[in-house]
Design a protein around this motif. Structure first.
Motif, PDB file in Angstrom:
ATOM      1  N   TRP A 400       9.037 -53.883  -2.115  1.00 47.90           N
ATOM      2  CA  TRP A 400       8.978 -52.660  -2.917  1.00 47.90           C
ATOM      3  C   TRP A 400      10.188 -51.759  -2.686  1.00 47.90           C
ATOM      4  N   ALA A 401      10.647 -51.659  -1.441  1.00 45.50           N
ATOM      5  CA  ALA A 401      11.790 -50.793  -1.151  1.00 45.50           C
ATOM      6  C   ALA A 401      13.050 -51.296  -1.842  1.00 45.50           C
ATOM      7  N   ASN A 402      13.258 -52.602  -1.834  1.00 41.30           N
ATOM      8  CA  ASN A 402      14.472 -53.167  -2.427  1.00 41.30           C
ATOM      9  C   ASN A 402      14.373 -53.305  -3.940  1.00 41.30           C
ATOM     10  N   ASN A 403      13.343 -54.004  -4.391  1.00 44.43           N
ATOM     11  CA  ASN A 403      13.273 -54.350  -5.812  1.00 44.43           C
ATOM     12  C   ASN A 403      12.802 -53.217  -6.709  1.00 44.43           C
ATOM     13  N   ILE A 404      12.109 -52.235  -6.147  1.00 44.39           N
ATOM     14  CA  ILE A 404      11.691 -51.072  -6.933  1.00 44.39           C
ATOM     15  C   ILE A 404      12.505 -49.838  -6.535  1.00 44.39           C
ATOM     16  N   GLY A 405      12.542 -49.534  -5.233  1.00 45.07           N
ATOM     17  CA  GLY A 405      13.193 -48.314  -4.773  1.00 45.07           C
ATOM     18  C   GLY A 405      14.688 -48.286  -5.009  1.00 45.07           C
ATOM     19  N   ILE A 406      15.414 -49.266  -4.492  1.00 43.56           N
ATOM     20  CA  ILE A 406      16.877 -49.250  -4.601  1.00 43.56           C
ATOM     21  C   ILE A 406      17.328 -49.431  -6.041  1.00 43.56           C
ATOM     22  N   VAL A 407      16.681 -50.325  -6.765  1.00 51.64           N
ATOM     23  CA  VAL A 407      17.071 -50.538  -8.165  1.00 51.64           C
ATOM     24  C   VAL A 407      16.842 -49.270  -8.982  1.00 51.64           C
ATOM     25  N   SER A 408      15.703 -48.612  -8.789  1.00 45.65           N
ATOM     26  CA  SER A 408      15.439 -47.356  -9.500  1.00 45.65           C
ATOM     27  C   SER A 408      16.481 -46.298  -9.132  1.00 45.65           C
ATOM     28  N   SER A 409      16.815 -46.215  -7.857  1.00 45.60           N
ATOM     29  CA  SER A 409      17.812 -45.251  -7.401  1.00 45.60           C
ATOM     30  C   SER A 409      19.150 -45.467  -8.092  1.00 45.60           C
ATOM     31  N   ALA A 410      19.566 -46.715  -8.180  1.00 43.08           N
ATOM     32  CA  ALA A 410      20.855 -47.013  -8.807  1.00 43.08           C
ATOM     33  C   ALA A 410      20.864 -46.642 -10.287  1.00 43.08           C
ATOM     34  N   ILE A 411      19.781 -46.962 -10.981  1.00 44.49           N
ATOM     35  CA  ILE A 411      19.715 -46.657 -12.410  1.00 44.49           C
ATOM     36  C   ILE A 411      19.760 -45.155 -12.645  1.00 44.49           C
ATOM     37  N   VAL A 412      18.915 -44.417 -11.923  1.00 43.84           N
ATOM     38  CA  VAL A 412      18.852 -42.965 -12.119  1.00 43.84           C
ATOM     39  C   VAL A 412      20.158 -42.305 -11.711  1.00 43.84           C
ATOM     40  N   MET A 413      20.782 -42.762 -10.627  1.00 44.87           N
ATOM     41  CA  MET A 413      22.034 -42.160 -10.181  1.00 44.87           C
ATOM     42  C   MET A 413      23.158 -42.372 -11.192  1.00 44.87           C
ATOM     43  N   THR A 414      23.320 -43.600 -11.678  1.00 46.86           N
ATOM     44  CA  THR A 414      24.403 -43.860 -12.618  1.00 46.86           C
ATOM     45  C   THR A 414      24.182 -43.120 -13.936  1.00 46.86           C
ATOM     46  N   VAL A 415      22.964 -43.104 -14.419  1.00 40.50           N
ATOM     47  CA  VAL A 415      22.687 -42.400 -15.681  1.00 40.50           C
ATOM     48  C   VAL A 415      22.901 -40.900 -15.524  1.00 40.50           C
ATOM     49  N   THR A 416      22.441 -40.335 -14.400  1.00 43.12           N
ATOM     50  CA  THR A 416      22.577 -38.894 -14.184  1.00 43.12           C
ATOM     51  C   THR A 416      24.030 -38.485 -14.028  1.00 43.12           C
TER      52      THR A 416
END
Length: 528
Positions: A400-416
């Motif tokens: 969950w930390a890698n496949n949900i947490g880190i991936v979500s973080s990357a998407i939100v950070m780049t879009v923001t």
């Protein structure tokens, strides 16, 4: 873009930021973070299962179009805005950006808690290698005699054999971090990384001379070009590159904030990226040469072996191989010693993300932060992973930390940062002004479009699969608590930390070098 000035504030000024002694110290520390357990036990299996030698094609494409671009993004944000993930992202994207930074910190909290457990296992097996304590049943020894793995996910019986090395690993890591960025982190990497490379080279050379080694290498590198038509192979390549480089969850952003103002950013990034990939290929050669020997000893083909990746490879398959080879004690010590060194340098970088965020926001002295936060995380780690359900908890939280947490973080950070705040132009010019080669529209295209699209596809596919069938066959209630509960705690923690007051005004800051930030220039970073 939020206004960043040196305007007076009621909050006190932040203390001077720690700095690496030079470019070599930074590069070695960044490589130490990137080269971790996944390079040794994950990449060989991923490559083998996704086209063998042909997998190198999507792997290199993913490295060039996603891995390096987002690595540069982390470098640019951390170096230009001189802060931990919460502070730097606050300065570039306001309070919402700070929330993203704290979410990255919370990801590191969970990873640190279970990552130390794997280090403890590797340290134990380093000692076990000298007398081959696992005997003829490596799997039974690991799950039974050593971990005492429980049948129920909710059993919490303590396992003394795991507790002792777990405490030692925490004490060692806290001691390194307490010594500071230069005397602790940099010094540890200056010692650990050469030892890791030399030790693993010896291991690989030994493996290449084992009977059946060529069969193992043929199994790994024989290309299956038909696999290139499978979209899941490309997704596997992007997923592995993304996780392998330690990007988008605060590590490279934090490390780059410790670089001096006048520092080359892009060339060291390429060195780190290609050094990480080179070590992965070296690890694949060593692992599959060894697996070829194991298959030869059993009179079967390599593809009939089980446990070719992850915990199974490291603590079940490899010990079984070591028990059968001449000089197995030495080979086992090299392998598990390499795991400890690779994991330790990565763990240090993970914990530094947490410490940097807390120190920046609350103005706590470094040693106080190290001992209080490190001690608290150590207690949680011992309570969770010093028990008979440690392996189940590790597998669940890691997924969950890698496949949900880190991936979500990357998407939100780049879009923001790149779509909402439209800061791509500023970051591109910052990298170009300080580096030996310029980055421009190509980098912006990959980091603002390719990365969020590919990762978005990965995230949707992962979530769909998690809802379709229970992960690992575990109890659904347990997955809800340990898996989705971990993500919920990350989000709640990020919100609470963002809402707390700053000890020093984060807006009392002027980016350097001064760059013209016109409306047109800023628009260069937008989505196209």
């Amino acid at each position: 873009m939020p206004q960043r000035t040196t305007a007076p504030s009621n909050a006190s000024a932040a203390p001077p930021r720690a700095e690496w002694t030079g470019q070599f110290g930074f590069i070695l520390s960044a490589i130490g973070s990137a080269v971790g357990l996944g390079n040794i036990w994950r990449f060989p299996g991923v490559a083998y299962e996704n086209g063998g030698g042909a997998f190198l094609i999507p792997y290199i494409v993913a490295l060039l179009t996603a891995g390096i671009p987002i690595l540069f993004l982390d470098y640019a944000i951390g170096h230009r805005f001189r802060g931990s993930a919460p502070l730097a992202l606050r300065r570039i994207a306001g309070r919402f950006g700070e929330g993203i930074g704290w979410f990255q910190v919370m990801i590191c909290v969970f990873i640190a808690i279970y990552y130390t457990a794997v280090l403890a296992w590797a340290a134990s097996y380093f000692i076990f290698s000298f007398d081959l304590r696992w005997g003829d049943d490596a799997t039974g020894f690991f799950t039974g005699d050593y971990l005492r793995l429980a049948d129920s996910s909710f059993t919490l019986d303590f396992v003394p054999a795991v507790l002792i090395p777990l405490v030692i690993m925490w004490l060692l890591t806290i001691a390194v971090l307490g010594a500071g960025v230069v005397k602790g982190i940099q010094a540890a990497n200056l010692i650990a990384m050469p030892l890791l490379v030399v030790g693993f080279l010896i291991l690989v050379v030994r493996a290449l001379f084992l009977p059946g080694a060529v069969d193992g290498l043929n199994a790994l590198f024989t290309p299956d070009f038909a696999a290139l038509a499978d979209p899941t192979v490309w997704i596997a390549a992007y997923g592995h590159i993304f996780f392998s480089l330690s990007v988008a969850f605060g590590i490279m952003l934090t490390y780059s904030s410790y670089r001096r103002r006048r520092s080359n950013m892009t060339t060291p990034g390429l060195v780190v990226a290609f050094a990480n990939s080179s070590f992965e290929i070296l690890a694949a050669v060593g692992v599959f040469a060894t697996l070829g020997f194991f298959a030869f000893q059993q009179g079967i083909a390599v593809d009939q072996l089980e446990g070719l990746t992850g915990v199974g490879l490291a603590f079940m398959t490899f010990p079984a191989i070591v028990a059968e080879m001449p000089g197995g004690q030495f080979f086992g010590a090299l392998f598990f010693g390499s795991l400890v060194l690779a994991g330790l340098t990565s763990l240090i970088s993970i914990l530094e993300v947490i410490l940097a965020g807390v120190i920046d926001k609350f103005g706590i002295p470094r040693r106080t932060a190290v001992y209080s936060i490190g001690g608290g995380l150590a207690i949680v780690s011992i309570l969770l992973f010093g028990t008979s359900t440690g392996l189940i908890a590790l597998d669940t939280i890691d997924n969950w930390a890698n496949n949900i947490g880190i991936v979500s973080s990357a998407i939100v950070m780049t879009v923001t940062v790149l779509w909402v705040r439209r800061a791509g132009g500023e970051l591109s010019r910052h990298l170009s002004a300080l580096s030996t080669f310029r980055v421009g529209r190509g980098w912006l295209f990959f980091v603002s479009l390719v990365v969020p699209v590919v990762l978005g596809f990965m995230l949707v596919a992962t979530i769909r699969q998690l809802f379709q069938e229970p992960y690992g066959g575990y109890d659904e209630l347990y997955l809800l608590i340990a898996g989705w509960g971990s993500i919920a705690i990350m989000v709640i923690g990020a919100i609470a930390l963002t809402a707390s007051p700053w000890r020093s005004d984060p807006e009392r800051f002027t980016p350097w070098p001064s760059l013209p930030v016109s409306r047109a220039a800023g628009a260069e970073g937008g989505a196209r």
